[in-house]
Design a protein around this motif. Structure first.
Motif: not given
Length: 206
Positions: A160-171
């Motif tokens: 499973i790979t998750i690519y998080y977007g610009q509006d999501i904080p890393e934590e």
């Protein structure tokens, strides 16, 4: 996302989006800027495959090979499968085979009240969209991710790979990844910064 595909060997990136689908001319311009006789084009969107094939039919002094990828995760997996030791036809088959093993989810929000696939959706609800339509509706982003993965993960899933977007904080992304690892301990879970707008997460299951 652009950095990820560039690192994988992409020579040119054609800008696109929900309201600005690239034309065949846009694709041709990118192809002509690549110093190669054979250029692989990965549309990464079902609405761009037609334009890519039009560009393939128009061009005369180069060869365009269209890998019919419908999502960005499919395109990334296809690129990983490319090998300089194989001929173009072998690479096309390998890239197509790899991309077809990818299930994609996209987590975004509803801009208005609507109904999709029989689900009543309110403005600002979190929607999980899959390869064949709506996967889930939730009030919280992480819950939408988990609901989507219920429909995407099966006994053969390995990554499973998750690519998080610009509006999501890393934590926040790390916390979602931790929930996924707890729910699917048998599957390897990877987290990547995608930086994409509009979509909180892209999900890839292989």
């Amino acid at each position: 996302i652009e950095g990820l595909v560039t690192d994988l060997g992409a020579d040119q990136i054609v800008k696109g989006g929900q309201t600005m689908t690239p034309s065949a001319d846009d694709i041709l311009s990118a192809v002509y800027s690549v110093p190669a006789e054979i250029v692989f084009v990965l549309p990464n969107n079902k609405n761009i495959i037609l334009a890519a094939n039009q560009a393939k039919d128009i061009i005369e002094d180069k060869t365009i090979i269209v890998v019919p990828t419908k999502t960005i995760p499919q395109g990334i997996t296809a690129m990983i499968s490319f090998s300089p030791d194989m001929n173009p036809e072998e690479n096309l088959e390998a890239m197509k085979d790899a991309s077809q093993c990818v299930r994609t989810g996209e987590i975004t929000y509803a801009v208005r009240n609507t109904t999709i696939d029989g689900h009543a959706i309110e403005k600002d609800d979190i929607m999980a969209l899959g390869d064949d339509g709506l996967l889930a509706v939730a009030k919280e982003k992480g819950q939408a991710v988990l609901e989507a993965l219920k429909a995407m993960v099966n006994d053969e899933s390995e990554i499973i790979t998750i690519y998080y977007g610009q509006d999501i904080p890393e934590e926040e992304a790390e916390a979602v990844a931790a929930r996924i690892r707890k729910a699917y301990p048998q599957v390897e879970t990877e987290l990547q910064y995608g930086g994409q707008p509009i979509y909180y997460y892209f999900l890839s299951v292989e």
